[in-house]
Design an enzyme around this catalytic site. Sequence first.
Site, PDB file in Angstrom:
ATOM      1  N   GLU A  75     -11.552 -48.639   7.816  1.00 22.32           N
ATOM      2  CA  GLU A  75     -11.280 -47.230   7.531  1.00 22.32           C
ATOM      3  C   GLU A  75      -9.856 -46.999   7.023  1.00 22.32           C
ATOM      4  O   GLU A  75      -9.369 -45.872   7.024  1.00 22.32           O
ATOM      5  CB  GLU A  75     -11.509 -46.391   8.794  1.00 22.32           C
ATOM      6  CG  GLU A  75     -12.908 -46.458   9.360  1.00 22.32           C
ATOM      7  CD  GLU A  75     -13.950 -45.776   8.511  1.00 22.32           C
ATOM      8  OE1 GLU A  75     -13.659 -45.463   7.334  1.00 22.32           O
ATOM      9  OE2 GLU A  75     -15.062 -45.557   9.007  1.00 22.32           O
ATOM     10  N   HIS A  94      -8.578 -42.286  14.999  1.00 21.61           N
ATOM     11  CA  HIS A  94      -9.989 -42.133  14.639  1.00 21.61           C
ATOM     12  C   HIS A  94     -10.825 -42.788  15.725  1.00 21.61           C
ATOM     13  O   HIS A  94     -10.549 -43.931  16.119  1.00 21.61           O
ATOM     14  CB  HIS A  94     -10.293 -42.785  13.293  1.00 21.61           C
ATOM     15  CG  HIS A  94     -11.757 -42.929  13.022  1.00 21.61           C
ATOM     16  ND1 HIS A  94     -12.620 -41.850  13.036  1.00 21.61           N
ATOM     17  CD2 HIS A  94     -12.523 -44.019  12.751  1.00 21.61           C
ATOM     18  CE1 HIS A  94     -13.852 -42.280  12.773  1.00 21.61           C
ATOM     19  NE2 HIS A  94     -13.815 -43.594  12.600  1.00 21.61           N
ATOM     20  N   HIS A  96     -14.921 -42.515  18.067  1.00 24.05           N
ATOM     21  CA  HIS A  96     -16.309 -42.065  18.113  1.00 24.05           C
ATOM     22  C   HIS A  96     -16.638 -41.499  19.498  1.00 24.05           C
ATOM     23  O   HIS A  96     -17.499 -42.031  20.199  1.00 24.05           O
ATOM     24  CB  HIS A  96     -17.253 -43.231  17.803  1.00 24.05           C
ATOM     25  CG  HIS A  96     -17.096 -43.814  16.446  1.00 24.05           C
ATOM     26  ND1 HIS A  96     -17.784 -44.933  16.036  1.00 24.05           N
ATOM     27  CD2 HIS A  96     -16.338 -43.452  15.373  1.00 24.05           C
ATOM     28  CE1 HIS A  96     -17.464 -45.242  14.790  1.00 24.05           C
ATOM     29  NE2 HIS A  96     -16.579 -44.358  14.367  1.00 24.05           N
ATOM     30  N   TYR A 115      -9.771 -20.575  23.376  1.00 25.27           N
ATOM     31  CA  TYR A 115      -8.492 -20.429  22.661  1.00 25.27           C
ATOM     32  C   TYR A 115      -7.830 -21.765  22.338  1.00 25.27           C
ATOM     33  O   TYR A 115      -7.025 -21.860  21.406  1.00 25.27           O
ATOM     34  CB  TYR A 115      -7.541 -19.523  23.446  1.00 25.27           C
ATOM     35  CG  TYR A 115      -6.888 -20.150  24.653  1.00 25.27           C
ATOM     36  CD1 TYR A 115      -5.729 -20.917  24.526  1.00 25.27           C
ATOM     37  CD2 TYR A 115      -7.422 -19.962  25.936  1.00 25.27           C
ATOM     38  CE1 TYR A 115      -5.127 -21.484  25.632  1.00 25.27           C
ATOM     39  CE2 TYR A 115      -6.823 -20.532  27.041  1.00 25.27           C
ATOM     40  CZ  TYR A 115      -5.676 -21.292  26.886  1.00 25.27           C
ATOM     41  OH  TYR A 115      -5.086 -21.861  27.985  1.00 25.27           O
ATOM     42  N   HIS A 157     -20.751 -39.664  12.282  1.00 20.87           N
ATOM     43  CA  HIS A 157     -19.720 -40.702  12.364  1.00 20.87           C
ATOM     44  C   HIS A 157     -18.824 -40.544  13.591  1.00 20.87           C
ATOM     45  O   HIS A 157     -18.924 -41.339  14.520  1.00 20.87           O
ATOM     46  CB  HIS A 157     -18.893 -40.674  11.068  1.00 20.87           C
ATOM     47  CG  HIS A 157     -17.946 -41.804  10.905  1.00 20.87           C
ATOM     48  ND1 HIS A 157     -17.561 -42.281   9.670  1.00 20.87           N
ATOM     49  CD2 HIS A 157     -17.257 -42.554  11.805  1.00 20.87           C
ATOM     50  CE1 HIS A 157     -16.711 -43.284   9.820  1.00 20.87           C
ATOM     51  NE2 HIS A 157     -16.501 -43.463  11.107  1.00 20.87           N
ATOM     52  N   TYR A 210       5.881 -23.023  22.903  1.00 23.21           N
ATOM     53  CA  TYR A 210       5.780 -24.005  23.985  1.00 23.21           C
ATOM     54  C   TYR A 210       4.909 -25.156  23.553  1.00 23.21           C
ATOM     55  O   TYR A 210       4.264 -25.107  22.521  1.00 23.21           O
ATOM     56  CB  TYR A 210       5.209 -23.369  25.258  1.00 23.21           C
ATOM     57  CG  TYR A 210       3.756 -22.966  25.179  1.00 23.21           C
ATOM     58  CD1 TYR A 210       3.374 -21.787  24.552  1.00 23.21           C
ATOM     59  CD2 TYR A 210       2.760 -23.766  25.740  1.00 23.21           C
ATOM     60  CE1 TYR A 210       2.053 -21.408  24.475  1.00 23.21           C
ATOM     61  CE2 TYR A 210       1.427 -23.386  25.658  1.00 23.21           C
ATOM     62  CZ  TYR A 210       1.076 -22.211  25.039  1.00 23.21           C
ATOM     63  OH  TYR A 210      -0.236 -21.837  24.973  1.00 23.21           O
TER      64      TYR A 210
END
Length: 219
Positions: A75, A94, A96, A115, A157, A210
């Site tokens: 990748e 990255h 899974h 939020y 993926h 913050y």
Amino acid sequence: MSASDTQIRQSIIDACIEMNRVGINQGTSGNISVRHGEGMLITPTSTPYETLEVQDIVFMNWAGDTEGRLDASSEWRFHLDILKARPEVNAIVHAHPNYCTTIAIMGRKIPAIHYMIAVAGGNDIRCAPYATFGTAELSVNAVKALEGRKACLLAQHGMIAVGTSLDNAMWLAVEVETLARQYHGCLQIGEPPLLSDAEIQNVLGRMASYGRRDDVDAA
């Protein structure tokens, strides 16, 4: 290899092991990169994390040329393209994770159910269209899904999280998987109510004051 170079390489190995320990990845399916000099350091392909040595972490320059005894992750392309497109990004995770991947299999984005969605930079976490792993098409899709965002899903993926540091990218990856798990739970009951765009903008403004020491934009 300088002491600083060795330290960065070791931090990548440690983060890979941590990904699996906290359950956001399995086996060697994930990969990590860190901006370094005139390119990046990235995990090698198909190598168990527990066996990695600092010399196994691959250096790749901006042209895609590599230095190291192992091949770069399959990748590598989207890692390189994201770092080139986003100068403020210094690390990419990255993985899974089960819930992110489940949502991505369904081709869904994660909407503003909570939020904390704002930690990824906006009112949703997009899902990039499917493309075969390691391809230029997948890289284009990922870069686009990350526009104005710090995380995205990849259809059928997994997920990508980016940060100003490796610690921050790892933290965000865990937060995104938490949001995916919450969204998955909501969908067992029905479509969840969403926070308004105005409220997410309000949250983004409040978060600017913050956060983690290495990224004031994070909660």
